[in-house]
Design a protein around this motif. Sequence first.
Motif, mmCIF file in Angstrom:
data_model
loop_
_atom_site.group_PDB
_atom_site.id
_atom_site.type_symbol
_atom_site.label_atom_id
_atom_site.label_comp_id
_atom_site.label_asym_id
_atom_site.label_seq_id
_atom_site.Cartn_x
_atom_site.Cartn_y
_atom_site.Cartn_z
ATOM 1 N N VAL A 1 -6.775 5.346 -8.614
ATOM 2 C CA VAL A 1 -7.518 6.202 -9.542
ATOM 3 C C VAL A 1 -8.874 6.460 -8.932
ATOM 4 O O VAL A 1 -9.623 5.554 -8.629
ATOM 5 N N LYS A 2 -9.153 7.735 -8.748
ATOM 6 C CA LYS A 2 -10.438 8.088 -8.172
ATOM 7 C C LYS A 2 -11.456 8.190 -9.295
ATOM 8 O O LYS A 2 -11.307 8.972 -10.212
ATOM 9 N N SER B 1 0.821 -1.208 0.000
ATOM 10 C CA SER B 1 0.000 0.000 0.000
ATOM 11 C C SER B 1 0.856 1.260 0.000
ATOM 12 O O SER B 1 0.483 2.268 -0.603
ATOM 13 N N GLN B 2 2.014 1.222 0.628
ATOM 14 C CA GLN B 2 2.906 2.378 0.597
ATOM 15 C C GLN B 2 3.543 2.541 -0.776
ATOM 16 O O GLN B 2 3.716 3.649 -1.268
ATOM 17 N N HIS C 1 2.271 1.664 -3.666
ATOM 18 C CA HIS C 1 1.283 1.967 -4.696
ATOM 19 C C HIS C 1 0.261 2.994 -4.235
ATOM 20 O O HIS C 1 -0.867 3.015 -4.716
ATOM 21 N N ALA C 2 0.631 3.852 -3.335
ATOM 22 C CA ALA C 2 -0.306 4.847 -2.813
ATOM 23 C C ALA C 2 -0.754 5.825 -3.884
ATOM 24 O O ALA C 2 -1.897 6.287 -3.877
ATOM 25 N N ASN C 3 0.096 6.143 -4.828
ATOM 26 C CA ASN C 3 -0.240 7.119 -5.866
ATOM 27 C C ASN C 3 -0.955 6.485 -7.047
ATOM 28 O O ASN C 3 -1.375 7.188 -7.963
ATOM 29 N N ASP C 4 -1.086 5.155 -7.067
ATOM 30 C CA ASP C 4 -1.720 4.467 -8.192
ATOM 31 C C ASP C 4 -3.239 4.433 -8.095
ATOM 32 O O ASP C 4 -3.904 3.962 -9.013
#
Length: 75
Positions: free
Chosen positions: A69-70, A61-62, A64-67
């Motif tokens: 997609v909202k 999770s750290q 891929h935190a920026n992956d």
Amino acid sequence: MTTFATLVSFAAEEAESHGNVALETVWYGIVAIVVFAALALVTASYRNVANRHAHKAEAYSQAHANDIVKAGHGH
């Protein structure tokens, strides 16, 4: 010559069971208990699996935190 009454009496005599039905069928219960116990052991073996690998989940999770997609409503 055989009559209907003698045939019925012979059939009734053949159908008579002299054994204990509970003892004859006890193996079904024993097999069921063994099967359910084995399934309970399999189920119990998966207990706490998520916590065993919590360090891997945290690292993923750290990394891929920026992956994320909202998408959807409100984004």
